[in-house]
Design an enzyme around this catalytic site. Structure first.
Site, PDB file in Angstrom:
ATOM      1  N   ASP A  24      64.068  62.173 -29.668  1.00  0.00           N
ATOM      2  CA  ASP A  24      62.949  63.138 -29.777  1.00  0.00           C
ATOM      3  C   ASP A  24      61.766  62.884 -28.823  1.00  0.00           C
ATOM      4  O   ASP A  24      60.597  63.015 -29.229  1.00  0.00           O
ATOM      5  CB  ASP A  24      62.436  63.183 -31.223  1.00  0.00           C
ATOM      6  CG  ASP A  24      63.498  63.625 -32.221  1.00  0.00           C
ATOM      7  OD1 ASP A  24      64.617  63.943 -31.798  1.00  0.00           O
ATOM      8  OD2 ASP A  24      63.203  63.648 -33.433  1.00  0.00           O
ATOM      9  N   LYS A 129      68.803  68.565 -33.525  1.00  0.00           N
ATOM     10  CA  LYS A 129      68.985  68.155 -34.928  1.00  0.00           C
ATOM     11  C   LYS A 129      67.887  68.791 -35.782  1.00  0.00           C
ATOM     12  O   LYS A 129      66.706  68.685 -35.460  1.00  0.00           O
ATOM     13  CB  LYS A 129      68.968  66.621 -35.042  1.00  0.00           C
ATOM     14  CG  LYS A 129      67.694  65.954 -34.559  1.00  0.00           C
ATOM     15  CD  LYS A 129      67.779  64.451 -34.789  1.00  0.00           C
ATOM     16  CE  LYS A 129      66.501  63.740 -34.442  1.00  0.00           C
ATOM     17  NZ  LYS A 129      65.297  64.157 -35.150  1.00  0.00           N
ATOM     18  N   CYS A 162      62.033  59.544 -37.354  1.00  0.00           N
ATOM     19  CA  CYS A 162      63.355  59.927 -36.848  1.00  0.00           C
ATOM     20  C   CYS A 162      64.158  58.755 -36.292  1.00  0.00           C
ATOM     21  O   CYS A 162      65.392  58.761 -36.369  1.00  0.00           O
ATOM     22  CB  CYS A 162      63.203  61.037 -35.808  1.00  0.00           C
ATOM     23  SG  CYS A 162      62.692  62.592 -36.581  1.00  0.00           S
TER      24      CYS A 162
HETATM   25  C1  C5J Z   1      60.140  62.440 -35.487  1.00  0.00           C
HETATM   26  C2  C5J Z   1      58.616  63.448 -37.052  1.00  0.00           C
HETATM   27  N1  C5J Z   1      60.794  62.712 -34.373  1.00  0.00           N
HETATM   28  N2  C5J Z   1      57.811  62.387 -37.090  1.00  0.00           N
HETATM   29  N3  C5J Z   1      59.681  63.506 -36.211  1.00  0.00           N
HETATM   30  O1  C5J Z   1      59.911  61.291 -35.825  1.00  0.00           O
HETATM   31  O2  C5J Z   1      58.381  64.416 -37.747  1.00  0.00           O
END
Ligand code: C5J
Length: 220
Positions: A24, A129, A162
């Protein structure tokens, strides 16, 4: 096998069966005006790891390791975003609402893209995802197994959401996981250190961690 100095004990890297997972590294989490910003977070904390993540991706490319980039994202009709996720909290903008970089966490919007410094190259795997974990509602497990992958190196954001969720999912599926400490970050310093401690405790109950320099030294 290559011994990588790691916490809580050396990680036996199998260079023929390892993949790099970059979680991400999207504008939505790292740049002002994205989803992370809308939740009230200081996104500059995440910007600090960009050079290290880019160097780790370079290392993986040099060694010909499989590279997987994930994006937290939803379909434009939000049919894959449960109300429990969309309506949580009291942020001024929610998933699917229009922000300065387009609709938050929606596939194809400018803010949903991976930042330029970590952008995937042709041939690398990109996974959209809808959840925090990379195995939920994706085909990543099948793709990794098709490549004969048994070990995963983890990087990206955010450490305790994540990244940690994906690493736990991977561990349950039998992958050996090594988190690159300086290639992951949280909006909260204490959450990053707590996540690292939890993942590596009790004899690597979820996996190992190490700084990039130790991985680089081991495979040099
Ligand atoms: C991720 C989030 N990528 N913190 N998403 O950690 O909402």
């Amino acid at each position: 096998m290559v011994d990588v100095a790691a916490t809580p004990f050396p990680f036996k890297l199998d260079p023929q069966h390892v993949a790099l997972i970059v979680i991400d590294m999207q504008r939505d989490f790292i740049e002002p005006g994205g989803f992370g910003d809308a939740l009230g977070n200081d996104v500059s904390r995440l910007q600090a790891i960009i050079p290290t993540v880019a160097a780790l991706i370079d290392l993986a490319r040099t060694h010909g390791w499989v590279i997987v980039h994930t994006r937290e994202s939803h379909l434009p009709d939000l049919s894959d975003c449960p109300p429990a996720k969309r309506l949580r909290g009291d942020a001024p903008l929610r998933i699917g609402d229009a922000g300065p970089m387009g609709r938050l966490l929606v596939q194809g919007e400018p803010g949903n893209a991976i930042i330029e410094d970590c952008a995937p190259k042709p041939g690398e795997i990109v996974i959209d995802k809808p959840g925090k974990g990379m195995f939920y509602a994706t085909n990543v497990d099948a793709q990794l197994r098709a490549h004969g992958i048994t070990q995963l190196l983890f990087a990206g954001v955010t450490t305790e959401v994540c990244v940690q969720t994906s690493m736990r999912e991977a561990n349950d599926r039998g992958y050996e996981c090594l988190l690159i400490e300086d290639a992951t970050e949280s909006y909260f310093a204490q959450f990053k250190s707590a996540a690292l401690a939890m993942l590596t405790a009790q004899g690597a109950i979820v996996g190992w961690s190490t700084p990039l320099a130790k991985l680089q030294a081991a495979v040099a």
